[in-house]
Design a protein around this motif. Structure first.
Motif, PDB file in Angstrom:
ATOM      1  N   MET A   1       0.909  -1.211  -0.136  1.00 51.83           N
ATOM      2  CA  MET A   1       0.603  -0.086  -0.143  1.00 51.83           C
ATOM      3  C   MET A   1       1.088   1.273  -0.040  1.00 51.83           C
ATOM      4  O   MET A   1       2.107   1.552   0.854  1.00 51.83           O
ATOM      5  CB  MET A   1      -1.018   0.666   1.559  1.00 51.83           C
ATOM      6  N   SER A   2       0.492   1.837  -0.639  1.00 51.23           N
ATOM      7  CA  SER A   2       1.806   3.379  -1.324  1.00 51.23           C
ATOM      8  C   SER A   2       0.506   4.296  -0.848  1.00 51.23           C
ATOM      9  O   SER A   2      -0.528   4.064  -1.392  1.00 51.23           O
ATOM     10  CB  SER A   2       2.771   2.913  -2.246  1.00 51.23           C
ATOM     11  N   THR A   3       0.465   5.682  -0.865  1.00 52.79           N
ATOM     12  CA  THR A   3       0.078   6.393  -0.268  1.00 52.79           C
ATOM     13  C   THR A   3       0.219   7.238  -1.986  1.00 52.79           C
ATOM     14  O   THR A   3       1.215   6.837  -2.647  1.00 52.79           O
ATOM     15  CB  THR A   3       0.861   7.861  -0.221  1.00 52.79           C
ATOM     16  N   PRO A   4      -0.761   7.297  -2.955  1.00 49.99           N
ATOM     17  CA  PRO A   4      -0.201   8.565  -3.966  1.00 49.99           C
ATOM     18  C   PRO A   4       0.872   9.783  -4.063  1.00 49.99           C
ATOM     19  O   PRO A   4       0.496  10.001  -3.620  1.00 49.99           O
ATOM     20  CB  PRO A   4      -2.367   8.483  -4.794  1.00 49.99           C
ATOM     21  N   VAL A   5       1.020   9.483  -5.830  1.00 51.13           N
ATOM     22  CA  VAL A   5       1.673  11.063  -5.535  1.00 51.13           C
ATOM     23  C   VAL A   5       1.048  11.290  -6.040  1.00 51.13           C
ATOM     24  O   VAL A   5       0.099  11.400  -6.933  1.00 51.13           O
ATOM     25  CB  VAL A   5       2.939  10.221  -6.165  1.00 51.13           C
ATOM     26  N   VAL A   6       1.115  13.131  -5.451  1.00 44.98           N
ATOM     27  CA  VAL A   6       0.400  13.952  -5.729  1.00 44.98           C
ATOM     28  C   VAL A   6       1.565  15.057  -6.378  1.00 44.98           C
ATOM     29  O   VAL A   6       2.560  14.897  -6.361  1.00 44.98           O
ATOM     30  CB  VAL A   6       0.624  15.014  -4.261  1.00 44.98           C
ATOM     31  N   LEU A   7       0.908  15.623  -7.587  1.00 48.07           N
ATOM     32  CA  LEU A   7       1.550  15.736  -8.724  1.00 48.07           C
ATOM     33  C   LEU A   7       1.392  17.412  -8.841  1.00 48.07           C
ATOM     34  O   LEU A   7       2.194  17.657 -10.074  1.00 48.07           O
ATOM     35  CB  LEU A   7       1.170  15.229 -10.283  1.00 48.07           C
ATOM     36  N   THR A   8       0.486  17.737  -8.329  1.00 47.62           N
ATOM     37  CA  THR A   8       0.726  19.603  -7.958  1.00 47.62           C
ATOM     38  C   THR A   8       1.005  20.108  -6.586  1.00 47.62           C
ATOM     39  O   THR A   8       0.532  19.692  -6.088  1.00 47.62           O
ATOM     40  CB  THR A   8      -0.819  19.869  -8.809  1.00 47.62           C
ATOM     41  N   SER A   9       1.699  21.151  -7.314  1.00 47.01           N
ATOM     42  CA  SER A   9       1.851  22.001  -6.169  1.00 47.01           C
ATOM     43  C   SER A   9       1.479  23.152  -5.775  1.00 47.01           C
ATOM     44  O   SER A   9       2.002  24.039  -6.606  1.00 47.01           O
ATOM     45  CB  SER A   9       3.084  21.167  -5.537  1.00 47.01           C
ATOM     46  N   THR A  10       0.832  24.500  -5.105  1.00 47.81           N
ATOM     47  CA  THR A  10       0.980  25.727  -5.228  1.00 47.81           C
ATOM     48  C   THR A  10       2.038  26.119  -4.319  1.00 47.81           C
ATOM     49  O   THR A  10       2.398  26.276  -3.295  1.00 47.81           O
ATOM     50  CB  THR A  10      -0.655  25.461  -3.846  1.00 47.81           C
ATOM     51  N   THR A  58       2.965  21.150  -1.085  1.00 45.51           N
ATOM     52  CA  THR A  58       3.287  19.446  -1.477  1.00 45.51           C
ATOM     53  C   THR A  58       4.918  19.649  -1.809  1.00 45.51           C
ATOM     54  O   THR A  58       5.474  20.019  -2.883  1.00 45.51           O
ATOM     55  CB  THR A  58       2.632  19.093  -2.494  1.00 45.51           C
ATOM     56  N   ALA A  59       5.299  17.920  -1.031  1.00 46.26           N
ATOM     57  CA  ALA A  59       7.101  17.753  -0.939  1.00 46.26           C
ATOM     58  C   ALA A  59       6.667  16.896  -2.338  1.00 46.26           C
ATOM     59  O   ALA A  59       6.245  16.644  -3.356  1.00 46.26           O
ATOM     60  CB  ALA A  59       7.212  17.138  -0.232  1.00 46.26           C
ATOM     61  N   CYS A  60       7.742  17.288  -3.656  1.00 44.42           N
ATOM     62  CA  CYS A  60       7.947  16.508  -5.303  1.00 44.42           C
ATOM     63  C   CYS A  60       7.955  15.275  -4.893  1.00 44.42           C
ATOM     64  O   CYS A  60       8.498  14.461  -4.041  1.00 44.42           O
ATOM     65  CB  CYS A  60       9.444  17.749  -5.365  1.00 44.42           C
ATOM     66  N   PRO A  61       7.277  14.754  -6.069  1.00 43.64           N
ATOM     67  CA  PRO A  61       6.874  13.565  -6.185  1.00 43.64           C
ATOM     68  C   PRO A  61       8.671  12.723  -5.420  1.00 43.64           C
ATOM     69  O   PRO A  61       8.407  11.268  -4.948  1.00 43.64           O
ATOM     70  CB  PRO A  61       7.053  12.948  -7.956  1.00 43.64           C
ATOM     71  N   PRO A  62       9.607  12.784  -6.093  1.00 44.43           N
ATOM     72  CA  PRO A  62      10.599  11.566  -5.026  1.00 44.43           C
ATOM     73  C   PRO A  62      11.186  12.248  -3.793  1.00 44.43           C
ATOM     74  O   PRO A  62      10.955  11.050  -3.123  1.00 44.43           O
ATOM     75  CB  PRO A  62      11.840  12.717  -5.645  1.00 44.43           C
ATOM     76  N   VAL A  63      10.539  13.028  -3.066  1.00 45.43           N
ATOM     77  CA  VAL A  63      10.705  13.292  -2.096  1.00 45.43           C
ATOM     78  C   VAL A  63       9.049  12.396  -1.428  1.00 45.43           C
ATOM     79  O   VAL A  63       9.241  11.800   0.135  1.00 45.43           O
ATOM     80  CB  VAL A  63      10.278  14.644  -1.572  1.00 45.43           C
ATOM     81  N   GLN A  64       8.367  12.073  -2.133  1.00 49.94           N
ATOM     82  CA  GLN A  64       7.231  11.451  -1.632  1.00 49.94           C
ATOM     83  C   GLN A  64       7.070  10.057  -1.627  1.00 49.94           C
ATOM     84  O   GLN A  64       6.451   9.459  -1.133  1.00 49.94           O
ATOM     85  CB  GLN A  64       5.395  11.957  -2.434  1.00 49.94           C
ATOM     86  N   VAL A  65       8.125   9.680  -2.624  1.00 52.14           N
ATOM     87  CA  VAL A  65       7.850   7.988  -2.606  1.00 52.14           C
ATOM     88  C   VAL A  65       9.283   7.749  -2.000  1.00 52.14           C
ATOM     89  O   VAL A  65       8.435   6.709  -1.047  1.00 52.14           O
ATOM     90  CB  VAL A  65       8.284   7.870  -4.444  1.00 52.14           C
ATOM     91  N   ASP A  66       9.946   8.151  -2.064  1.00 51.90           N
ATOM     92  CA  ASP A  66      11.346   7.211  -1.485  1.00 51.90           C
ATOM     93  C   ASP A  66      11.443   7.912   0.036  1.00 51.90           C
ATOM     94  O   ASP A  66      12.611   7.509   0.693  1.00 51.90           O
ATOM     95  CB  ASP A  66      12.129   7.057  -1.905  1.00 51.90           C
ATOM     96  N   GLY A  67      10.927   9.686   0.207  1.00 54.88           N
ATOM     97  CA  GLY A  67      11.853  10.982   1.119  1.00 54.88           C
ATOM     98  C   GLY A  67      13.027  11.154   1.112  1.00 54.88           C
ATOM     99  O   GLY A  67      13.366  11.891   2.304  1.00 54.88           O
TER     100      GLY A  67
END
Ligand code: ZN
Length: 72
Positions: A1-10, A58-67
């Motif tokens: 179970m992984s959290t969906p990656v958010v691809l938009t950031s304000t 929102t943190a960028c995708p690589p940070v969301q995926v593996d920190g």
């Protein structure tokens, strides 16, 4: 179970507080961003890998995926 990656950031400009929602690239980090409000160029703060980590909600995708940062 992984959290969906958010691809938009304000992004909120630290100079004029202009906010803009941008789509983040998943395979590259964004080092420079020109504010649409004051036209100044934003750069990541020390220790951050990209402008989204510094100024976005929102943190960028690589940070969301593996920190880890996209430039690590
Ligand atoms: Zn600005």
């Amino acid at each position: 179970m992984s959290t969906p990656v958010v691809l938009t950031s304000t992004l909120v400009c630290p100079h004029c507080r202009h906010a803009a929602t941008e789509t983040m690239p998943t395979d590259a980090c964004l080092w420079f961003y020109n504010c649409l409000g004051c036209r100044r160029q934003l750069r990541p703060l020390p220790g951050d890998c990209c402008v989204f980590c510094s100024y976005g909600d929102t943190a960028c995708p690589p940070v969301q995926v593996d920190g880890k940062g996209c430039c690590g």
